[in-house]
Write an enzyme that holds these catalytic residues in place. Structure first.
Site, PDB file in Angstrom:
ATOM      1  N   LYS A 177       0.809  -1.222   0.000  1.00 56.81           N
ATOM      2  CA  LYS A 177       0.000   0.000   0.000  1.00 56.81           C
ATOM      3  C   LYS A 177       0.845   1.277   0.000  1.00 56.81           C
ATOM      4  O   LYS A 177       0.358   2.342  -0.376  1.00 56.81           O
ATOM      5  CB  LYS A 177      -0.972   0.001   1.186  1.00 56.81           C
ATOM      6  CG  LYS A 177      -2.066  -1.054   1.002  1.00 56.81           C
ATOM      7  CD  LYS A 177      -3.263  -0.867   1.880  1.00 56.81           C
ATOM      8  CE  LYS A 177      -4.355  -1.841   1.457  1.00 56.81           C
ATOM      9  NZ  LYS A 177      -5.550  -1.829   2.239  1.00 56.81           N
ATOM     10  N   LYS A 198      -4.720  -9.715  -5.537  1.00 59.51           N
ATOM     11  CA  LYS A 198      -5.993 -10.129  -4.932  1.00 59.51           C
ATOM     12  C   LYS A 198      -7.132  -9.180  -5.317  1.00 59.51           C
ATOM     13  O   LYS A 198      -6.897  -7.993  -5.568  1.00 59.51           O
ATOM     14  CB  LYS A 198      -5.854 -10.232  -3.412  1.00 59.51           C
ATOM     15  CG  LYS A 198      -5.718  -8.905  -2.699  1.00 59.51           C
ATOM     16  CD  LYS A 198      -5.993  -9.039  -1.205  1.00 59.51           C
ATOM     17  CE  LYS A 198      -6.104  -7.653  -0.597  1.00 59.51           C
ATOM     18  NZ  LYS A 198      -6.808  -7.569   0.644  1.00 59.51           N
ATOM     19  N   LYS A 229     -11.415  -4.027  -2.856  1.00 63.83           N
ATOM     20  CA  LYS A 229     -12.485  -3.027  -2.944  1.00 63.83           C
ATOM     21  C   LYS A 229     -11.988  -1.744  -3.588  1.00 63.83           C
ATOM     22  O   LYS A 229     -12.735  -1.023  -4.203  1.00 63.83           O
ATOM     23  CB  LYS A 229     -12.963  -2.634  -1.538  1.00 63.83           C
ATOM     24  CG  LYS A 229     -13.715  -3.687  -0.797  1.00 63.83           C
ATOM     25  CD  LYS A 229     -14.308  -3.070   0.454  1.00 63.83           C
ATOM     26  CE  LYS A 229     -14.223  -4.007   1.620  1.00 63.83           C
ATOM     27  NZ  LYS A 229     -12.981  -3.897   2.392  1.00 63.83           N
TER      28      LYS A 229
HETATM   29  N1  AQP Z   1      -9.299 -11.230  -2.554  1.00 64.96           N
HETATM   30  C1  AQP Z   1      -9.622 -11.780  -1.394  1.00 64.96           C
HETATM   31  N2  AQP Z   1      -9.789 -13.124  -1.297  1.00 64.96           N
HETATM   32  C2  AQP Z   1     -10.144 -13.685  -0.102  1.00 64.96           C
HETATM   33  N3  AQP Z   1     -10.350 -12.971   1.022  1.00 64.96           N
HETATM   34  C3  AQP Z   1     -10.203 -11.639   0.955  1.00 64.96           C
HETATM   35  N4  AQP Z   1     -10.333 -10.653   1.870  1.00 64.96           N
HETATM   36  C4  AQP Z   1     -10.067  -9.455   1.291  1.00 64.96           C
HETATM   37  N5  AQP Z   1      -9.760  -9.628   0.002  1.00 64.96           N
HETATM   38  C5  AQP Z   1      -9.822 -10.966  -0.233  1.00 64.96           C
HETATM   39  C6  AQP Z   1     -10.738 -10.863   3.256  1.00 64.96           C
HETATM   40  O1  AQP Z   1     -11.904 -10.084   3.484  1.00 64.96           O
HETATM   41  C7  AQP Z   1     -11.910  -9.663   4.834  1.00 64.96           C
HETATM   42  C8  AQP Z   1     -12.206  -8.215   4.910  1.00 64.96           C
HETATM   43  O2  AQP Z   1     -11.182  -7.474   4.294  1.00 64.96           O
HETATM   44  P1  AQP Z   1     -11.035  -5.924   4.603  1.00 64.96           P
HETATM   45  O3  AQP Z   1     -12.192  -5.199   4.087  1.00 64.96           O
HETATM   46  O4  AQP Z   1     -10.833  -5.722   6.029  1.00 64.96           O
HETATM   47  O5  AQP Z   1      -9.750  -5.418   3.944  1.00 64.96           O
HETATM   48  P2  AQP Z   1      -8.826  -5.927   2.842  1.00 64.96           P
HETATM   49  O6  AQP Z   1      -8.263  -7.230   3.184  1.00 64.96           O
HETATM   50  O7  AQP Z   1      -7.815  -4.889   2.605  1.00 64.96           O
HETATM   51  O8  AQP Z   1      -9.842  -6.034   1.641  1.00 64.96           O
HETATM   52  P3  AQP Z   1      -9.882  -5.220   0.335  1.00 64.96           P
HETATM   53  O9  AQP Z   1     -11.134  -5.602  -0.315  1.00 64.96           O
HETATM   54  O10 AQP Z   1      -8.644  -5.413  -0.442  1.00 64.96           O
HETATM   55  O11 AQP Z   1     -10.038  -3.710   0.797  1.00 64.96           O
HETATM   56  P4  AQP Z   1      -9.201  -2.459   0.431  1.00 64.96           P
HETATM   57  O12 AQP Z   1      -9.162  -2.397  -1.050  1.00 64.96           O
HETATM   58  O13 AQP Z   1      -9.991  -1.357   1.043  1.00 64.96           O
HETATM   59  O14 AQP Z   1      -7.839  -2.595   1.034  1.00 64.96           O
HETATM   60  C9  AQP Z   1     -10.556 -10.038   5.433  1.00 64.96           C
HETATM   61  O15 AQP Z   1     -10.724 -11.202   6.205  1.00 64.96           O
HETATM   62  C10 AQP Z   1      -9.711 -10.336   4.226  1.00 64.96           C
HETATM   63  O16 AQP Z   1      -8.750 -11.330   4.506  1.00 64.96           O
END
Ligand code: AQP
Length: 326
Positions: free
Chosen positions: A111, A192, A195
């Site tokens: 990030k 991965k 969002k």
């Molecule tokens: N691609 C993924 N595959 C499986 N699990 C995933 N998780 C996130 N992306 C994947 C799991 O979803 C839960 C919530 O995640 P989060 O919202 O706390 O943050 P994150 O991991 O940073 O998810 P994002 O979607 O990538 O958000 P942004 O873009 O805002 O950083 C966690 O249990 C995570 O493991």
């Protein structure tokens, strides 16, 4: 009963990765565990957020928890910033963490990559995540694979504090799905699904319209050999689509490989569009019913009260063991 804690950031609409990696487990676990599910809004502000949009996203995620089947009679559902213990314990644990271990976190590296300057919160948010978990004497943390390193840090911090002071924390374990633990971006199966990725076709959000689901899947990156086979190394795009298909349909990957022998990517993708659309339709319907209801606010207020009761007990123990206060 073992205690479960997990959370999702209100940084946008929950996508298939969040759902298959983490949230599906929330629903399974609530049957025979004491579950606490949080919307981690204090994590969201590690990067700048529009305040109006953040408030909307908090309620969106809460409504999605309920729409996928989290039952507030069985699980506590609440918003992180409503319980002061998270920020307080986050600070205390910051004083127990080393900067070296935080700079080594792969999510921080990803990030902050290429940025001249990033907020300190981006470096220290894994410590806040540890606080979220340890605040509730959590035994099990259902998360996606991308959180493995953060769970390890949480365990290290708990053990470090327990060794330095009196036994203070329960040392938790991560719980990862066998299938779906890491869903990849549709446009780039080497990163991965996320969002906050710029390309909306990189992900399928749980609230996407059928036409958007169709477009994203039909555009998904595959390869040129035309064989539907699970091979993560050489065919990451097809393997990712097979994982999604398998988890949502309940068919094994082997069965899908047989079913699509001799067929092309076009047929496979068209069928996947149907599988995904049918799986998400009832979630979207339930979401629409609850999103603007009074019931949603009441559930979150009640959840915050119940979470705060548990958190207050932990914080008293933490302050006593650290020698804080009078
Ligand atoms: N691609 C993924 N595959 C499986 N699990 C995933 N998780 C996130 N992306 C994947 C799991 O979803 C839960 C919530 O995640 P989060 O919202 O706390 O943050 P994150 O991991 O940073 O998810 P994002 O979607 O990538 O958000 P942004 O873009 O805002 O950083 C966690 O249990 C995570 O493991």
């Amino acid at each position: 009963m073992k205690r479960v804690f997990s959370g999702v950031q209100p940084t946008g609409n929950i996508h298939l990765g969040n759902y298959l990696g983490a949230l599906k487990q929330f629903v399974e676990l609530q049957e025979d565990h004491e579950c606490i599910y949080c919307i981690v809004d204090e994590h969201a502000i590690t990067v700048p957020q529009n305040p109006k949009e953040l408030k909307e996203h908090i309620l969106d995620v809460a409504a999605l928890y309920l729409a996928i089947g989290v039952d507030p009679k069985k699980a506590i559902v609440f918003v992180q910033s409503q319980v002061a213990g998270h920020a307080e314990l986050g600070w205390i644990l910051n004083c127990c963490a080393n900067t070296g271990e935080l700079f080594r976190m792969t999510q921080f590296k990803a990030k902050s990559n290429g940025k001249e300057s990033v907020g300190a919160g981006l470096l220290t948010y894994p410590v806040l995540m540890a606080a979220d978990i340890l605040l509730y004497d959590t035994d099990i943390v259902p998360v996606g694979n991308d959180q493995k390193q953060h769970i390890e840090l949480t365990r290290d911090l708990a053990i470090r504090v327990n060794n330095r002071y009196k036994d203070t924390f329960v040392v938790p374990d991560g719980r990862f799905m066998k299938a779906g633990a890491r869903i990849m971006a549709l446009d780039d199966p080497t990163s991965k699904m996320s969002k906050s990725a710029e390309n909306i076709h990189s992900r399928i959000s749980l609230l996407d319209e059928p036409s958007k689901i169709k477009k994203s899947i039909m555009k998904a990156t595959t390869d040129s050999d035309g064989i539907i086979k699970y091979d993560l190394e050489n065919k990451p795009g097809v393997s990712n689509l097979l994982s999604i298909y398998s988890v949502l349909s309940g068919k094994t990957i082997e069965d899908l490989e047989k079913e699509y022998e001799g067929k092309g990517y076009g047929d496979f993708k068209k069928d996947l569009v149907v599988v995904v659309t049918e799986a998400l339709a009832p979630i979207k319907e339930r979401f629409e019913e609850i999103r603007h209801s009074k019931e949603l606010i009441e559930i979150l207020e009640d959840g915050a009260r119940r979470a705060d009761e548990i958190a207050k007990k932990t914080m008293k123990r933490v302050r006593d063991n650290f020698g804080l206060g009078i």
